[in-house]
Design an enzyme around this catalytic site. Structure first.
Site, mmCIF file in Angstrom:
data_model
loop_
_atom_site.group_PDB
_atom_site.id
_atom_site.type_symbol
_atom_site.label_atom_id
_atom_site.label_comp_id
_atom_site.label_asym_id
_atom_site.label_seq_id
_atom_site.Cartn_x
_atom_site.Cartn_y
_atom_site.Cartn_z
ATOM 1 N N LYS A 1 0.831 -1.214 0.000
ATOM 2 C CA LYS A 1 0.000 0.000 0.000
ATOM 3 C C LYS A 1 0.859 1.256 0.000
ATOM 4 C CE LYS A 1 -2.899 2.525 3.362
ATOM 5 N NZ LYS A 1 -1.863 3.500 3.791
ATOM 6 N N ASN A 2 1.852 1.304 0.865
ATOM 7 C CA ASN A 2 2.646 2.515 1.015
ATOM 8 C C ASN A 2 3.646 2.723 -0.117
ATOM 9 O OD1 ASN A 2 1.332 3.194 3.388
ATOM 10 N ND2 ASN A 2 2.789 2.090 4.673
ATOM 11 N N ARG B 1 0.415 14.720 12.555
ATOM 12 C CA ARG B 1 1.059 14.548 11.257
ATOM 13 C C ARG B 1 1.026 15.843 10.431
ATOM 14 N NH1 ARG B 1 -0.741 8.723 8.943
ATOM 15 N NH2 ARG B 1 -2.808 9.598 8.893
#
Length: 427
Positions: free
Chosen positions: A22-23, A121
């Site tokens: 996914k990343n 974040r």
């Protein structure tokens, strides 16, 4: 809303091939915007985040086609540089399109991104990097709209005070399009960054220093159509390895680079788990109660924060007292409250979690608060007595093709259902 039901305890056993990362795939999908043609990605996971990114690219005029696990992206007719707020709110990874669109059009408009609520974040480092390369960025309140423009990106030297994966990715996209040399120092060294660099080089970019914290980009080179095979997802691999460890299971996971999981396999050995490893295969066997350990998360190659909730779930039944220190996301301990409903003895204070292992957990009604936390509750349920229901499992589907299918293949009694009971998976 959908939920997952698991009946435990059970001992999972068997083998799995890990889905694509996914990343890794999401930034490559964003990077495809830099090329005025066709990009083909193989071994793409069929997960909600991929479908969401496809939708965003389609809204900009791209043509995306996913056949099985092969994704074709045609950006030749892209006609937009602004992403709508609704689309941005679904997935944090959409912020990486800021650097890609800026590199393609010298203009980009995005909103502050959404995603899992596991910490603040901030995107300050993203914006500083792009400004250093020549972008002018205006931030409007209260909607969080970001408008970036440039008369021409120029190479620069950028030092990151913290190895932020997303900030490095955005800087890479802009640097590839910039005129001249860019040097990025203090870079994140996650394997997904390395894959992205190799992918960009395959499009015609020139990036050196791959795998180190200093990347050198010779920008402004012509890009061309390309094809790339996505590597296995190390977090999904870690999910099933920790699942086996937590319920005395025996599992073989292949299709992932073993060296990417050294921090995890080292911890598993300290917990008393037997391992056998090959370059792309890991075998684990857990035949006794796990031993308590102390672990601190951190940027790669330290123990990954994405696997911390799974480790917490496994340590909930370990022999002794374990300590977890979270150094990446301040809200990553949200899963602890749900594990407590299952009988876990966890005390959190700031970025420290103390876990006094119990012999058994019990089934309960719990909620998936985020992607990894929800999957970790599913793992915990494998070793719990009775039925566990994990609600809001849509979070889990952002990163796992089908966690129920995979765990059923290993012998778990697990199923996904809708709240109204009308639909149920039957794989």
């Amino acid at each position: 809303m959908a939920f997952i039901e698991i009946h435990g305890p059970c001992r999972i056993q068997g083998g799995l091939t890990v889905q694509g990362s996914k990343n890794a795939v999401l930034p490559m999908m964003a990077a495809s915007v830099l090329n005025r043609g066709i990009t083909v990605l193989e071994n793409v996971p069929r997960i909600q985040d991929v479908f969401c990114m496809m939708g965003i690219l389609d809204s900009l005029g791209c043509r995306c086609a996913l056949h099985g696990n092969r994704l074709e992206i045609d950006t030749s007719k892209i006609n937009g540089w602004r992403i709508e707020q609704k689309a941005m709110g679904k997935m944090r990874s959409s912020i990486m399109l800021l650097g890609a669109l800026l590199g393609r059009f010298c203009e980009a408009g995005v909103y502050s991104p959404g995603g899992c609520m596991i910490g603040k974040r901030p995107i300050d480092w993203h914006l500083r990097a792009l400004r250093a390369l020549g972008a002018e960025i205006r931030e409007s309140e209260p909607d969080g709209f970001l408008h970036a423009q440039t008369t021409g990106l120029r190479g620069a030297e950028i030092i990151f005070p913290f190895p932020s994966v997303g900030a490095v990715e955005n800087a890479l996209f802009a640097a590839v399009a910039a005129v001249g040399r860019t040097v990025l120092r203090g870079c994140a060294r996650e394997p997904e960054i390395g894959q992205l660099c190799h992918f960009l080089n395959g499009m015609g970019a020139s990036i050196r220093g791959i795998g180190t914290d200093a990347l050198i980009i010779e920008g402004g080179l012509p890009l061309h159509d390309s094809r790339f095979v996505i590597g296995g997802d190390r977090i999904v691999a870690g999910t099933y390895l920790l699942a086996a460890a937590s319920c005395s299971g025996e599992v073989i996971v292949d299709g992932v680079q073993t060296q990417e999981l050294r921090a995890l396999t080292g911890v598993l050995e300290h917990m008393g788990v037997s391992l056998y490893q090959e370059p792309e295969l890991i075998y684990v066997h857990s035949g006794q109660r796990l031993r308590a350990v102390s672990v601190k998360t951190g940027p790669y190659p330290a123990f990954p924060t994405d696997l911390q909730p799974f480790l917490m779930a496994a340590l909930s039944r370990a022999d002794g007292t374990s300590m977890l220190r979270e150094t990446v996301f301040e809200n990553r301990f949200g899963t602890a409250a749900e594990l407590q409903k299952m009988g876990a003895n966890i005390e959190c204070s700031g970025n420290i979690a103390r876990i006094d292992g119990v012999e058994t957990l019990r089934g309960a009604l719990v909620r998936a608060r985020d992607l990894r936390g929800g999957a970790a509750l599913t793992v915990a349920a494998l070793g719990a007595d009775g039925w566990t229901r994990v609600s809001e499992c849509e979070h889990i589907e952002r990163g796992y093709e089908d966690i129920c299918r995979d765990l059923r293949a290993l012998g778990a009694e697990i199923r996904r259902r809708e709240d109204d009971g009308d639909r149920e998976d039957t794989d």
